[in-house]
Design an enzyme around this catalytic site. Structure first.
Site, mmCIF file in Angstrom:
data_model
loop_
_atom_site.group_PDB
_atom_site.id
_atom_site.type_symbol
_atom_site.label_atom_id
_atom_site.label_comp_id
_atom_site.label_asym_id
_atom_site.label_seq_id
_atom_site.Cartn_x
_atom_site.Cartn_y
_atom_site.Cartn_z
ATOM 1 C CG HIS A 70 -1.975 1.079 1.118
ATOM 2 N ND1 HIS A 70 -1.723 2.383 1.481
ATOM 3 C CD2 HIS A 70 -3.241 1.054 0.637
ATOM 4 C CE1 HIS A 70 -2.808 3.109 1.253
ATOM 5 N NE2 HIS A 70 -3.740 2.332 0.734
ATOM 6 C CD GLU A 106 -5.518 1.682 -2.866
ATOM 7 O OE1 GLU A 106 -6.664 1.564 -2.456
ATOM 8 O OE2 GLU A 106 -4.560 1.945 -2.110
#
Ligand code: G3H
Length: 259
Positions: A102, A174
């Site tokens: 992430h 993302e």
């Protein structure tokens, strides 16, 4: 279980404390028990709570199709890695997914391509589905984003390929500039990038589905249609009524055969 038509994942990051996490999961479990699309497996719902909550979360979701996993795993199998959690421990707790790479972990913990590749290999070794987060730092053209994501994807798979590991990757696209923002990236941009990422070639034995994350909320999945395989949700799933709306929208889309 059949492959879900649409994946919906929620990372709780570090927003909730322990009791709040459990209360939220109880509401989601009740929702999942009543929702035909989740019960029938059309919508694959997964939750990524913080590690200490996982055993209790496993109990709450027991008997439902809701999957759960960790927001990170260690790149090593076991040993002197203070503060880390191994893929095998996560698997032992019943987790079936591991979020890897992430943007916040890259930014605050300096995770690099080599570590991320080792984590992907660890996840696949232990039968966990990597939720592999990739995305560009700054807005540009969809073509530039696809090229950068393709390179990061290849780097992330390098060790898995060398070890001839197999499995499915949930490729969480993302764009970093859309995480924690008031709204997601523009629909046309998401559609163009995700459609390109769906076409990426994968090594033998490895498949991928593309989910979009970055300020995703109600209304988005219907606007993206078949160019994504699902959403990776953050803040806008904290309200379980909003999560229900998103599940309903995904269900309508799946039933319409739009994907
Ligand atoms: O892990 C989830 C993503 O980073 C999205 O979070 P967000 O929807 O709160 O921006």
């Amino acid at each position: 279980m059949t492959q879900p038509v649409i994946w919906l994942g929620v990372s709780l990051k570090m927003y909730f404390g322990y009791q709040q996490t459990l209360q939220w999961c109880r509401e989601v479990a009740a929702l999942a028990r009543q929702h035909p699309a989740i019960q029938q497996g059309e919508i694959g719902l997964f939750i990524l709570p913080s590690f200490p909550a996982i055993p209790a979360v496993a109990e709450i979701f027991h008997g439902t199709p809701v999957r759960f996993g960790g927001q990170n795993i260690c790149q090593a199998e076991n040993g002197a890695w203070t503060g880390e959690v191994s893929a095998s421990t996560l698997q032992e707790l019943g987790g079936t997914l591991a979020e890897i790479g992430h943007a916040e972990r890259r930014r605050y913990f300096n995770e690099d391509a080599t570590q991320i590749a080792a984590k992907v290999a660890q996840a696949l070794t232990h039968g966990l589905t990597p939720v592999l987060c990739i995305g560009e730092a700054m807005p540009g053209s969809p073509q530039q984003a696809i090229a950068l994501c393709e390179q990061q994807f290849a780097e992330a798979l390098a060790q898995a390929v060398a070890q001839q590991l197999q499995g499915e990757i949930l490729f969480a696209y993302e764009p970093q500039w859309a995480i924690g923002a008031p709204q997601p990236a523009p629909d046309s941009y998401i559609r163009a990038v995700c459609a390109g990422l769906q076409q990426l070639a994968t090594p033998p034995g490895i498949s991928h589905r593309v989910i979009y994350g970055g300020s995703a909320g109600p209304g988005l999945i219907q606007r993206l249609g078949g160019d994504v395989d699902g959403l990776f949700l953050g803040r806008f799933a904290h309200d379980t009524a909003a999560l229900k709306r998103i599940i309903d929208e995904a269900s309508t889309l799946a039933q319409a055969g739009a994907l």
